[in-house]
Design an enzyme around this catalytic site. Sequence first.
Site, short mmCIF file in Angstrom:
data_model
loop_
_atom_site.label_atom_id
_atom_site.label_comp_id
_atom_site.label_asym_id
_atom_site.label_seq_id
_atom_site.Cartn_x
_atom_site.Cartn_y
_atom_site.Cartn_z
N ASP A 96 0.91 -1.14 -0.08
CA ASP A 96 -0.06 -0.04 0.10
C ASP A 96 0.71 1.21 -0.05
O ASP A 96 0.34 2.53 0.20
CB ASP A 96 -0.92 -0.03 1.26
CG ASP A 96 -2.18 -0.83 1.03
OD1 ASP A 96 -2.66 -0.81 -0.16
OD2 ASP A 96 -2.74 -1.19 1.83
N ARG A 121 0.64 -1.81 7.41
CA ARG A 121 1.35 -0.56 6.73
C ARG A 121 2.22 0.01 7.50
O ARG A 121 2.91 1.19 7.27
CB ARG A 121 -0.07 0.32 6.34
CG ARG A 121 -0.74 -0.10 5.31
CD ARG A 121 -1.70 0.99 4.75
NE ARG A 121 -0.85 1.97 4.04
CZ ARG A 121 -1.47 3.16 3.43
NH1 ARG A 121 -2.70 3.30 3.54
NH2 ARG A 121 -0.56 3.90 2.73
N HIS A 195 -11.27 7.23 5.00
CA HIS A 195 -10.26 8.30 5.11
C HIS A 195 -11.21 9.63 4.67
O HIS A 195 -11.80 9.56 3.88
CB HIS A 195 -9.22 7.98 4.26
CG HIS A 195 -7.88 7.31 4.70
ND1 HIS A 195 -7.41 6.56 4.10
CD2 HIS A 195 -7.56 7.35 6.08
CE1 HIS A 195 -6.54 5.93 4.59
NE2 HIS A 195 -6.60 6.44 5.95
N CYS A 289 -4.90 9.76 -2.87
CA CYS A 289 -4.03 9.06 -1.83
C CYS A 289 -2.73 8.75 -2.45
O CYS A 289 -1.76 8.48 -1.52
CB CYS A 289 -4.98 7.48 -2.06
SG CYS A 289 -6.46 7.72 -1.45
N1 ARG Z 1 -5.31 0.46 1.08
C1 ARG Z 1 -5.01 1.55 1.54
C2 ARG Z 1 -5.46 1.51 2.99
O1 ARG Z 1 -6.61 1.01 3.23
C3 ARG Z 1 -5.58 2.69 0.75
C4 ARG Z 1 -5.20 4.04 1.28
C5 ARG Z 1 -5.86 5.01 0.61
N2 ARG Z 1 -5.30 6.24 1.05
C6 ARG Z 1 -5.98 7.40 1.24
N3 ARG Z 1 -5.25 8.54 1.56
N4 ARG Z 1 -7.21 7.26 1.32
O2 ARG Z 1 -5.31 2.15 3.96
#
Ligand code: ARG
Length: 296
Positions: A96, A121, A195, A289
């Site tokens: 990610d 992450r 988010h 993102c």
């Molecule tokens: N797969 C990532 C997560 O769930 C995607 C992050 C997307 N980033 C964002 N700034 N919305 O953390």
Amino acid sequence: MTLTDATTDATTDARTTRTPEATSVVDTDRRSARPRRYVMAPPTFFAVEYVINPWMDPSAPVDAALAAQQWDALRQVYLALGHTVDLLEPVAGLPDMVYAANGGVIVNGRAVVARFAYDGRAGEAPAHRDWMAKAGYAPAHTRHINEGQGDLLVVGATILAGHGFRTDRRAHDEIAAHTGLPVISLELVDPRFYHLDTALAVLDDATIAYYPPAFAEPSRTMLTELFPDAIEVCSADAFVLGLNVVSDGLNVVLPAAATGFAEQLRALGFRPVGVDLSELLKGGGSVKCCTLEVHP
Ligand code: ARG
């Protein structure tokens, strides 16, 4: 409701659709672009290997070559608009990491590193910390979870901060203390908009766009009071992550599928620049993102 059903959610549409103003003169004069500095991470190791948001489905194949091509096209758009793009070295085992916005927040001469909600992450934080240090910042850390610009959006001299899914409400106070800027807390209530940057877009120092149903009622009220002229987007645009945009004050780089939002932007004098990030959408992210902004 699934992601695909969402676009036919007529009740929500009726409540939130705004017809673009019937102006014949497009007022680009009141908009102006400011050169920006962005940090991006190439999707070298991008994959959907775990599920931490409702967009992720590890059984759906990701076309790695196409992801790389789409990501590079986004970078080229920024460069063509005159912006600076710094790159992070991608790290194997961090699928990610391409979503660089989550790595922290840099504003007012201060840099705060992310503390990720999920172990998968966590390894991204040191890469961001090192970049910040190399760029001349003294990176600060929070005790509580904060997922950087995924949830912390700078608008003018204020930070709009999301909580409810990732960033801990208690981190908002830490962010205010570290950056010296006022922080306005907004509660997210729909897991598909996990988010803040999936539900709200900053277009310039005073203008935002958002998707009201993604927010708790008190937060909606607060947004209406603070930003009476905000653009409200419809479900069809929200559900292609149409709000996950990067704006320089004039040019708004957004997912190409968000055609209704693009029209609303154009009517208000912005210049929508559509890009296709279909592969990155499979991880639950789009334009914003993939882009960490280094605010002056
Ligand atoms: N797969 C990532 C997560 O769930 C995607 C992050 C997307 N980033 C964002 N700034 N919305 O953390």
